[in-house]
Design a protein around this motif. Structure first.
Motif, PDB file in Angstrom:
ATOM      1  N   PRO A   1       1.765  -4.405   8.568  1.00 24.36           N
ATOM      2  CA  PRO A   1       1.676  -5.506   9.514  1.00 24.36           C
ATOM      3  C   PRO A   1       1.313  -6.807   8.813  1.00 24.36           C
ATOM      4  O   PRO A   1       0.716  -6.806   7.749  1.00 24.36           O
ATOM      5  CB  PRO A   1       0.563  -5.065  10.466  1.00 24.36           C
ATOM      6  CG  PRO A   1      -0.250  -4.109   9.668  1.00 24.36           C
ATOM      7  CD  PRO A   1       0.700  -3.437   8.732  1.00 24.36           C
TER       8      PRO A   1
ATOM      9  N   ASP B   1      -0.903  -9.420  12.894  1.00 26.07           N
ATOM     10  CA  ASP B   1      -0.547  -8.220  13.661  1.00 26.07           C
ATOM     11  C   ASP B   1      -1.528  -7.093  13.359  1.00 26.07           C
ATOM     12  O   ASP B   1      -1.323  -6.298  12.464  1.00 26.07           O
ATOM     13  CB  ASP B   1       0.869  -7.753  13.312  1.00 26.07           C
ATOM     14  CG  ASP B   1       1.922  -8.757  13.698  1.00 26.07           C
ATOM     15  OD1 ASP B   1       1.683  -9.507  14.655  1.00 26.07           O
ATOM     16  OD2 ASP B   1       2.976  -8.791  13.034  1.00 26.07           O
TER      17      ASP B   1
ATOM     18  N   PRO C   1      -3.152  -3.648  13.463  1.00 25.68           N
ATOM     19  CA  PRO C   1      -2.616  -2.330  13.829  1.00 25.68           C
ATOM     20  C   PRO C   1      -3.456  -1.691  14.934  1.00 25.68           C
ATOM     21  O   PRO C   1      -4.612  -2.037  15.145  1.00 25.68           O
ATOM     22  CB  PRO C   1      -2.710  -1.531  12.536  1.00 25.68           C
ATOM     23  CG  PRO C   1      -3.580  -2.302  11.622  1.00 25.68           C
ATOM     24  CD  PRO C   1      -3.685  -3.691  12.125  1.00 25.68           C
ATOM     25  N   LYS C   2      -2.831  -0.746  15.599  1.00 23.91           N
ATOM     26  CA  LYS C   2      -3.552   0.023  16.614  1.00 23.91           C
ATOM     27  C   LYS C   2      -4.578   0.895  15.924  1.00 23.91           C
ATOM     28  O   LYS C   2      -4.440   1.238  14.753  1.00 23.91           O
ATOM     29  CB  LYS C   2      -2.581   0.893  17.409  1.00 23.91           C
ATOM     30  CG  LYS C   2      -1.601   0.094  18.223  1.00 23.91           C
ATOM     31  CD  LYS C   2      -0.697   1.003  19.005  1.00 23.91           C
ATOM     32  CE  LYS C   2       0.256   0.171  19.853  1.00 23.91           C
ATOM     33  NZ  LYS C   2       1.129   0.991  20.644  1.00 23.91           N
TER      34      LYS C   2
ATOM     35  N   ALA D   1      -3.273   3.938  14.156  1.00 28.20           N
ATOM     36  CA  ALA D   1      -2.358   3.775  13.017  1.00 28.20           C
ATOM     37  C   ALA D   1      -2.903   4.528  11.805  1.00 28.20           C
ATOM     38  O   ALA D   1      -4.122   4.636  11.626  1.00 28.20           O
ATOM     39  CB  ALA D   1      -2.181   2.296  12.701  1.00 28.20           C
TER      40      ALA D   1
ATOM     41  N   ILE E   1      -1.380   2.012   6.769  1.00 28.79           N
ATOM     42  CA  ILE E   1      -1.125   0.787   7.535  1.00 28.79           C
ATOM     43  C   ILE E   1      -2.395  -0.064   7.575  1.00 28.79           C
ATOM     44  O   ILE E   1      -2.351  -1.279   7.356  1.00 28.79           O
ATOM     45  CB  ILE E   1      -0.650   1.128   8.966  1.00 28.79           C
ATOM     46  CG1 ILE E   1       0.650   1.921   8.928  1.00 28.79           C
ATOM     47  CG2 ILE E   1      -0.526  -0.123   9.817  1.00 28.79           C
ATOM     48  CD1 ILE E   1       1.831   1.173   8.389  1.00 28.79           C
ATOM     49  N   TRP E   2      -3.523   0.586   7.833  1.00 23.48           N
ATOM     50  CA  TRP E   2      -4.790  -0.147   7.860  1.00 23.48           C
ATOM     51  C   TRP E   2      -5.118  -0.716   6.486  1.00 23.48           C
ATOM     52  O   TRP E   2      -5.639  -1.824   6.352  1.00 23.48           O
ATOM     53  CB  TRP E   2      -5.922   0.759   8.337  1.00 23.48           C
ATOM     54  CG  TRP E   2      -6.047   0.763   9.821  1.00 23.48           C
ATOM     55  CD1 TRP E   2      -5.601   1.725  10.676  1.00 23.48           C
ATOM     56  CD2 TRP E   2      -6.632  -0.257  10.626  1.00 23.48           C
ATOM     57  NE1 TRP E   2      -5.866   1.374  11.963  1.00 23.48           N
ATOM     58  CE2 TRP E   2      -6.504   0.150  11.964  1.00 23.48           C
ATOM     59  CE3 TRP E   2      -7.231  -1.472  10.364  1.00 23.48           C
ATOM     60  CZ2 TRP E   2      -6.966  -0.602  13.029  1.00 23.48           C
ATOM     61  CZ3 TRP E   2      -7.696  -2.238  11.421  1.00 23.48           C
ATOM     62  CH2 TRP E   2      -7.567  -1.805  12.741  1.00 23.48           C
TER      63      TRP E   2
ATOM     64  N   TYR F   1      -3.019  -3.785   5.894  1.00 25.46           N
ATOM     65  CA  TYR F   1      -3.517  -4.873   6.737  1.00 25.46           C
ATOM     66  C   TYR F   1      -4.816  -5.444   6.161  1.00 25.46           C
ATOM     67  O   TYR F   1      -5.003  -6.666   6.092  1.00 25.46           O
ATOM     68  CB  TYR F   1      -3.737  -4.355   8.157  1.00 25.46           C
ATOM     69  CG  TYR F   1      -4.256  -5.396   9.114  1.00 25.46           C
ATOM     70  CD1 TYR F   1      -3.426  -6.425   9.560  1.00 25.46           C
ATOM     71  CD2 TYR F   1      -5.567  -5.365   9.568  1.00 25.46           C
ATOM     72  CE1 TYR F   1      -3.898  -7.392  10.439  1.00 25.46           C
ATOM     73  CE2 TYR F   1      -6.046  -6.321  10.445  1.00 25.46           C
ATOM     74  CZ  TYR F   1      -5.204  -7.331  10.881  1.00 25.46           C
ATOM     75  OH  TYR F   1      -5.670  -8.284  11.746  1.00 25.46           O
TER      76      TYR F   1
END
Length: 122
Positions: free
Chosen positions: A77, A81, A83-84, A87, A91-92, A95
């Motif tokens: 992201p 953006d 992340p949820k 995630a 991804i984290w 980010y």
């Protein structure tokens, strides 16, 4: 009665005694004359020749060398953006690196979420 080879997956017919029977692809069965017209109408017998049988039993073409395809990696992201929470860690981590957390690779997912939350609170 004629002997026919079935060229459809399943075909139902009446035998000489009037009983319903099922024949499966490749079966060779004796079909009463009254049922031949019905089978020819739906092409249940296919082509009655030795050449057709040879084509059905021919060896398949050799498979080409499989192409190895790497699974797609989700794009990390952007800084705006978030992340949820569900995630995955990569991804984290991506980010967190974009947000300026340099030791993101050393942190577990919960620590990454907490560090990002701390940045957002400032």
């Amino acid at each position: 009665m004629a002997e026919k080879t079935i060229r459809v997956a399943v075909w139902e017919y009446l035998n000489a005694e009037g009983k319903r029977r099922l024949a499966y692809f490749g079966d060779t069965v004796e079909i009463p004359e009254s049922e031949i017209a019905k089978g020819e109408l739906v092409d249940a017998f296919g082509i009655d020749s030795v050449e057709a049988d040879d084509e059905l039993e021919a060896e398949p073409e050799p498979a080409t060398t499989p192409i190895e395809v790497e699974p797609p990696v989700p794009a990390p992201p952007t800084a705006g953006d978030r992340p949820k929470n569900a995630a995955p860690k990569p991804i984290w981590e991506a980010y967190a690196l974009k947000r300026g957390i340099e030791n993101a690779a050393e942190l577990n997912k919960d620590e990454l979420v907490a560090a990002v939350n701390a940045l957002d609170a400032k």
